[in-house]
Design an enzyme around this catalytic site. Structure first.
Site, PDB file in Angstrom:
ATOM      1  N   ASP A  51       0.839  -1.210   0.000  1.00 37.16           N
ATOM      2  CA  ASP A  51       0.000   0.000   0.000  1.00 37.16           C
ATOM      3  C   ASP A  51       0.869   1.253   0.000  1.00 37.16           C
ATOM      4  O   ASP A  51       0.538   2.246  -0.654  1.00 37.16           O
ATOM      5  CB  ASP A  51      -0.898   0.010   1.238  1.00 37.16           C
ATOM      6  CG  ASP A  51      -1.923  -1.101   1.190  1.00 37.16           C
ATOM      7  OD1 ASP A  51      -2.407  -1.409   0.096  1.00 37.16           O
ATOM      8  OD2 ASP A  51      -2.223  -1.677   2.254  1.00 37.16           O
ATOM      9  N   GLY A  52       1.970   1.187   0.733  1.00 38.05           N
ATOM     10  CA  GLY A  52       2.872   2.333   0.789  1.00 38.05           C
ATOM     11  C   GLY A  52       3.388   2.690  -0.604  1.00 38.05           C
ATOM     12  O   GLY A  52       3.525   3.869  -0.936  1.00 38.05           O
ATOM     13  N   ASN A 124      -4.954   8.643   1.691  1.00 39.17           N
ATOM     14  CA  ASN A 124      -5.449   8.078   2.954  1.00 39.17           C
ATOM     15  C   ASN A 124      -5.970   9.139   3.918  1.00 39.17           C
ATOM     16  O   ASN A 124      -7.116   9.116   4.307  1.00 39.17           O
ATOM     17  CB  ASN A 124      -4.329   7.335   3.685  1.00 39.17           C
ATOM     18  CG  ASN A 124      -4.183   5.903   3.233  1.00 39.17           C
ATOM     19  OD1 ASN A 124      -5.068   5.365   2.575  1.00 39.17           O
ATOM     20  ND2 ASN A 124      -3.069   5.279   3.589  1.00 39.17           N
ATOM     21  N   GLU A 125      -5.073  10.015   4.315  1.00 35.75           N
ATOM     22  CA  GLU A 125      -5.445  10.953   5.377  1.00 35.75           C
ATOM     23  C   GLU A 125      -4.474  12.109   5.492  1.00 35.75           C
ATOM     24  O   GLU A 125      -3.327  12.021   5.094  1.00 35.75           O
ATOM     25  CB  GLU A 125      -5.546  10.245   6.743  1.00 35.75           C
ATOM     26  CG  GLU A 125      -4.255   9.914   7.438  1.00 35.75           C
ATOM     27  CD  GLU A 125      -3.497   8.725   6.869  1.00 35.75           C
ATOM     28  OE1 GLU A 125      -2.447   8.958   6.242  1.00 35.75           O
ATOM     29  OE2 GLU A 125      -3.908   7.581   7.038  1.00 35.75           O
ATOM     30  N   ASP A 153      -3.333  15.051  21.134  1.00 39.05           N
ATOM     31  CA  ASP A 153      -2.168  14.886  20.244  1.00 39.05           C
ATOM     32  C   ASP A 153      -2.420  15.453  18.855  1.00 39.05           C
ATOM     33  O   ASP A 153      -1.490  15.844  18.163  1.00 39.05           O
ATOM     34  CB  ASP A 153      -1.799  13.396  20.110  1.00 39.05           C
ATOM     35  CG  ASP A 153      -1.051  12.895  21.333  1.00 39.05           C
ATOM     36  OD1 ASP A 153      -0.909  13.678  22.297  1.00 39.05           O
ATOM     37  OD2 ASP A 153      -0.612  11.731  21.322  1.00 39.05           O
ATOM     38  N   ASN A 167      -6.453   5.748  10.557  1.00 40.46           N
ATOM     39  CA  ASN A 167      -7.776   5.992  11.141  1.00 40.46           C
ATOM     40  C   ASN A 167      -8.277   4.803  11.956  1.00 40.46           C
ATOM     41  O   ASN A 167      -8.812   4.958  13.047  1.00 40.46           O
ATOM     42  CB  ASN A 167      -8.756   6.324  10.005  1.00 40.46           C
ATOM     43  CG  ASN A 167     -10.196   6.374  10.472  1.00 40.46           C
ATOM     44  OD1 ASN A 167     -10.608   7.322  11.127  1.00 40.46           O
ATOM     45  ND2 ASN A 167     -10.960   5.335  10.137  1.00 40.46           N
TER      46      ASN A 167
END
Ligand code: NAP
Ligand code: MN
Length: 267
Positions: A51-52, A124-125, A153, A167
């Site tokens: 995925d990376g 992703n985010e 945080d 997530n």
């Protein structure tokens, strides 16, 4: 008709080996590998890695519209559709056009500082955190109405595609990508008489705009992480985050079912 293929890979030994095998197999079909990606003429991007690797491809080529299919040589491979043993099946099904396209939108962040406005798009985010271990205090608004003062945080703002990544580790929900929404998940929110913020994720419709404003001068130094890549900003005035109009188009074969994939990777 001949199809033009571009191969993107990470540099592990396994990915190199799989690429060799793949190229040999492609030579025997009507799929021709070109060394350069051409947004107008490339018909398919094959991404070899995890995925990376797919996240890196998406950043490097700025959310290419060309259909992408992944061969998993990584660890998890949630985006990746093919295992190396199934390359022949993939070529057959691709030639027969037995597949569908899964479109996945990214998340856009604008970071406004005293001196500049920067933009990042993540698949992703987008994560907003303090510097090192410092907690942050952030005023959060949705479509210009103030919602809460967050202390903790940081926050993670995930696309449906990113719901199974960071997530999920933060306790957020897994989202079927047919639902186009933005998920805002708190990272270690502080809960006491001094600070109080939502402790669960909140979900926003696809057009909503999230605004994040540092509460004090100390909170104006922030770390923005997009798909695992990090940039530090000082003198931040505001960060706005929205679902992006940019999306990628993943190839999924006819037996693909989102929840089957989730089961096989998470349970
Ligand atoms: P990584 O160090 O390899 O770790 C990230 C893990 O998340 C890998 O196992 C990766 O799969 C998996 N992953 C990535 N995107 C995913 C998705 N959409 N659904 C399910 N799993 C997914 O780093 P990376 O490969 O560069 O990935 C960057 C991502 O790591 C970030 O976008 C963030 O979501 C995630 N992350 C997770 C945590 C956590 O879980 N506590 C902390 C920081 C960042 P592969 O093994 O196939 O690469
Ligand atoms: Mn990885």
């Amino acid at each position: 008709m001949e199809k033009r293929i571009f191969v993107y890979k990470n540099d592990t030994e396994m990915s190199q080996a799989i690429e060799k095998t793949l190229r040999k197999k492609l030579l025997k079909s009507d799929l021709k590998v070109y060394d350069e990606y051409d947004s107008e003429n490339t018909d398919l991007i094959i991404c070899i890695g995890g995925d990376g690797t797919l996240l890196r491809l998406v950043q490097e080529y700025n959310f290419p519209k060309t259909p992408i299919v992944g061969i998993n040589t990584g660890h998890l491979g949630f985006f990746q559709e093919i295992i190396p043993e199934k390359i022949d099946d993939f070529i057959f099904m691709y030639n027969q056009e037995k597949y569908s396209i899964q479109s996945l939108n990214g998340v856009t962040a604008f970071i406004k500082t005293d001196t500049s406005t920067d933009k990042h798009i993540a698949l992703n985010e987008i994560t907003v955190k303090g510097l090192m271990t410092h907690p942050v205090h952030l005023d959060i608004s949705i479509n210009n109405s103030f919602i809460e003062r967050f202390s903790g945080d940081g926050i993670c703002v995930a696309s449906p595609a990113g719901s199974t990544a960071y997530n999920y580790a933060l306790g957020g929900s897994i989202v079927d990508p047919r639902l186009n929404l933005l998920q805002v998940t708190p990272i270690a929110p502080m809960q006491n008489v001094a600070y109080r913020s939502f402790t669960s994720s909140i979900l926003l419709p696809s057009n909503d705009k999230l605004s994040v404003i540092p509460c004090s001068n100390n909170d104006r130094t922030l770390t923005i992480i997009y798909d695992g890549m990090m940039t530090e900003y000082t003198n931040v005035n505001e960060i706005t985050i929205q679902l992006s109009r940019k999306k990628i188009n993943l190839i999924r074969f006819d037996d693909y079912q989102f929840w089957e994939k989730v089961k096989s990777k998470f349970l």
